[in-house]
Scaffold this active site. Structure first.
Site, short mmCIF file in Angstrom:
data_model
loop_
_atom_site.label_atom_id
_atom_site.label_comp_id
_atom_site.label_asym_id
_atom_site.label_seq_id
_atom_site.Cartn_x
_atom_site.Cartn_y
_atom_site.Cartn_z
N CYS A 166 -58.27 48.35 4.94
CA CYS A 166 -58.71 46.80 5.45
C CYS A 166 -58.10 45.81 4.80
CB CYS A 166 -60.14 46.78 4.69
SG CYS A 166 -60.97 47.47 3.21
N HIS B 27 -55.86 36.92 -4.84
CA HIS B 27 -56.53 36.52 -3.64
C HIS B 27 -56.67 34.86 -3.73
CE1 HIS B 27 -58.38 39.88 -6.06
NE2 HIS B 27 -58.64 40.35 -4.77
C1 PEP Z 1 -57.66 45.95 -1.02
O1 PEP Z 1 -57.04 46.05 -2.23
O2 PEP Z 1 -56.67 46.49 -0.62
C2 PEP Z 1 -59.24 45.25 -0.95
C3 PEP Z 1 -58.82 44.81 1.34
O3 PEP Z 1 -60.06 44.48 -1.47
P1 PEP Z 1 -59.42 43.26 -2.39
O4 PEP Z 1 -58.26 42.73 -1.67
O5 PEP Z 1 -60.66 42.83 -2.30
O6 PEP Z 1 -58.84 43.95 -3.95
#
Ligand code: PEP
Ligand code: MG
Length: 763
Positions: free
Chosen positions: A690, A377
């Site tokens: 995404c 993250h």
């Molecule tokens: C994912 O898991 O690909 C996503 C878009 O959400 P995050 O990266 O916030 O977990």
């Protein structure tokens, strides 16, 4: 120290000799002249003090080998001739383990490496101590005697103290010229290789996240005063940790309760306090005592094979750094916002997403961390901020000083520390070239992403904060495909209340100017924690109580957020997306809660949104086998490929050892995505993706080949992905991809790249 001493202040029997010796050492260091001559005199002094027939100094070269640099007792012809490979012999072992080796009969030891050129065969006992500075081993100091004897604890202490003083002078350049590629000072240019985690190139100046205090004075002029300072600092440190833990909201950014608990446990450890006091009584300054005990404790902890202790070692290091800062009167550490240079290259051992957000983004050019992976993250936040970032830059913190010039190349993963003029000039050119490319991308801004054979691809942007919103206009994205609402929560010192949430979502919709926005409900858990939220610690947080699981258990939290969405979107289209859906019944439960809010707000007279669409993220593999049940219950779906790949391959997205081990362009995940595309078509459910893979042109090409017509990515990726799309023939890539998947091809990525090159598709 092991031995009990006199009545008042414990005094080493050897203390007067030690003091005289230290004074001599200082004089030698201060003497102008040849570095080699100084080293020779140092080893002579040590052999005299230790009554050792041999004293040798080995220094580490950049390739990790140890070279004999000076000796008293061994053959002088071996100096600069004898080299030990990394880890070779007892000396190499001492450097690798960063701990003393005390052997009464060194030659009988299986690790002993006999070097005939030194004439050392007549010496049996050996004491080797690492010469280290701020955790970095610079070399090894060795004494040897003919008799078989075990050196006493006092001998070990004296040698360690001497090694520390020697290290200080090595680093300060007092022996510069003694060796050519010896990594002694932090003034030489150096390239550290890591892995790119957020694209970009940056030139700037180093700010160390919570920088380590460099101890410059080692020998105390007034031990009683240093003793008082040490006692005061320990007291202050304990009180500050107690106060932090007692604070209801734990407002200190990035501090987590468990970490603080571990700190407190160490801070109250009697053994630690005793060792610190003993080191001061032995003649060190309070600061040097902290460093000294830190080094020896670290060595002891690293000797444990238990991963628990290895992990605790990091806590202990942090605690020692904190004590150093307390001694220096800089209890909070870190550069204040006002001190940040306008071209900050932030360097840290580790950093969480919230900690990064604490920095003034207008001054941040790049981030370099010793851990981290592209899917972590903190990488996602760096991308959102448009900050170049490199992870896995092992050992960089020890090799850099605050305000060093640095170039971060997040294309290749290289960090150039203290670069030469030529390197700076070359990178300035590269930055100009990238700016030109950026201009070309900007020229495409208003051009729709349509392939050569006429397929319109919806290119969307991922966002998480209001400050991201200008990128929507600048990038020409069709909308916000993923708005990570948790970022606002992570930044906040307390739970954002309803009105603050309404305000935030209203502003987002306003900034979007009518373009669609997909709000994702709180995705807390995994590596995304809220500093003010108490939660039980979990063995496997990524598989734990997170996202929708938490929302359905803490319905008040979820309902407040839904209420805020609905109120913010009055009269407009509202899209709410649910993270980590693992079974279709969860969407039923969500819909019930959303309906309740709609009814409640209507009853209170609030204007409804024009439409409310509910979507699910496809990021837990179980739902791939329940698509016929799940898809009819949603208005849209979006693949979270970061988590989906993590769970499909059982490979932690934040752990660089495994996160890039499996290719999302392998047949297995591509078949899974293909199944999903077919099911979405069958159920007429709009489908998006995404995760980070959407932002990489070759992966985006594969996704379009699979049938995706909507993808969402970091704003900086829109230009490169759109450039690829404009040159793409979807029918051709779809057919090729089908063949490759069917054949279970080993290198689909390579095949797609070759195809793109032949067809003039820029990747
Ligand atoms: C994912 O898991 O690909 C996503 C878009 O959400 P995050 O990266 O916030 O977990
Ligand atoms: Mg996810």
């Amino acid at each position: 120290m092991a031995t009990k001493r006199g009545e008042e202040l414990p005094i080493l029997p050897s203390e007067p000799a030690l003091r005289v010796f230290m004074r001599r050492l200082r004089e030698i260091m201060a003497d102008p002249g040849d570095g080699q001559a100084r080293l020779d005199r140092i080893v002579r002094q040590i052999s005299g003090l230790m009554v050792a027939e041999v004293c040798s100094m080995y220094l580490k070269r950049q390739d990790g080998s140890l070279e004999l640099f000076a000796t008293e007792g061994l053959r002088s012809s071996a100096v600069h001739d004898t080299r030990l490979k990394r880890g070779e012999g007892l000396v190499g072992r001492c450097a690798e383990l960063a701990q003393p080796i005390n052997e009464p009969d060194a030659q009988a030891h299986p690790a002993f490496s006999f070097r005939p050129e030194t004439g050392e065969e007549i010496y049996h006992s050996m004491l080797a101590v690492p010469i280290q500075r701020a955790g970095q081993v610079l070399g090894v100091l060795v004494v040897q005697n003919r008799t078989r004897k075990e050196y006493s604890d006092d001998d070990v202490e004296i040698m360690q103290t001497t090694a520390m003083v020697v290290a200080e002078h090595l680093v300060s350049g007092a022996v510069a010229g003694a060796g050519s590629d010896i990594e002694l000072s932090k003034s030489a240019p150096l390239v550290v290789k890591g892995e790119p985690i957020s694209d970009g190139i940056a030139l700037g100046h180093v700010v160390l996240h919570e920088p380590r205090i460099v101890v410059t004075k080692h020998l105390s002029d007034d031990p009683a005063a240093d003793m008082r300072r040490m006692e005061g600092a320990i007291k202050e440190l304990r009180a500050s940790l107690d106060a932090m833990l007692a604070h209801e909201h734990l407002t200190v950014a990035g501090e987590h309760k468990e970490v603080l608990e571990a700190y407190r446990m160490f801070a109250h450890d009697k053994g630690w306090e005793r060792r610190l006091n003993e080191a001061v009584l032995g003649g060190l300054t309070a600061e040097a005592a902290v460093e000294r005990v830190q080094n020896s404790t670290r060595a002891r902890m690293l000797r444990q094979n238990d991963p628990y202790w290895r992990e605790r070692q990091r806590d202990f290091d942090d605690l020692s750094d904190r004590l150093l800062r307390t001694l220096a009167g800089r209890a909070n550490g870190g550069a204040t916002p006002a001190e940040l240079p306008s071209d900050t290259i932030l360097i840290a051992r580790t950093m969480g997403p919230a900690e990064l957000l604490d920095y003034d983004r207008t001054k941040l050019r790049a981030l370099v961390v010793e851990d981290g992976s592209a899917q972590s993250h903190v990488a996602i936040v760096a991308k959102a901020l448009g900050v170049a970032a490199i992870g896995q830059a092992k050992g960089i913190v020890e090799r850099v000083s605050a305000m060093d010039a640095a170039v971060v190349d997040a294309e290749t993963g290289e960090v150039h520390l203290r670069p030469s003029g030529e390197v700076i000039a070359a990178y300035s050119d590269k930055v100009r070239f990238r700016a030109k490319r950026q201009k070309q991308y900007e020229a495409l801004r208003d051009r729709p992403a349509v392939t050569r054979d006429g397929a319109r691809i919806s290119l969307n942007m991922n966002a998480g904060l209001l400050v991201d919103m200008p990128h929507l206009e600048e990038s020409g994205a069709d909308g916000i495909g993923l708005f990570r609402t948790e970022l606002q929560f992570m930044l906040s010192q307390t739970f954002p209340r309803l009105d603050r949430q309404i305000q935030a979502y209203k502003s987002i919709l306003k900034e979007a100017g009518g373009k669609p926005v997909v709000f994702r409900s709180l995705d807390i858990g995994g590596d995304k924690s809220l500093p003010y939220m108490k939660r039980a610690s979990e063995e496997n947080p990524a598989l734990g109580w997170r996202a929708i699981r938490m929302s359905l258990d803490r319905t008040a939290l979820f309902r407040t957020q839904v209420r805020a969405f609905i109120r913010a979107a009055e009269g407009a289209d509202l899209r709410i997306m649910i993270p980590m859906v693992s079974a279709s019944f969860e969407m039923d439960a969500v819909r019930v809660l959303v309906e309740k809010e709609i009814t409640l707000l209507a009853r209170r007279g609030y204007q409804k949104p024009r439409s409310i669409k509910l979507g699910a993220m496809i990021e837990v593999p179980s739902v791939l086998f329940e698509l016929d049940q799940l898809l009819p219950k949603v208005d849209f779906a979006s693949v979270g490929s970061n988590d989906l790949m993590q769970f499909m391959f059982a490979a932690d997205r934040g752990n660089a050892l495994v996160s890039r081990r499996y290719d999302p362009l392998a047949p297995a995940p591509l078949r899974a995505l293909k199944t999903l595309v077919r099911a979405a078509k069958k159920h007429k459910v709009p489908l998006n993706l995404c995760g980070e893979m959407a932002g990489r042109p070759v992966e985006a090409m594969a996704l379009i080949g699979l049938g995706f017509r909507s993808i969402s990515m970091a704003p900086a990726s829109i230009g490169p992905v759109k450039t690829m799309i404009l040159a793409l023939d979807t029918a051709k890539v779809a057919a090729r991809l089908d063949d490759l998947i069917q054949a279970g091809a080993a290198d689909i990525r390579g095949e797609l790249k070759r195809m793109a090159e032949q067809d003039g598709v820029e990747l």
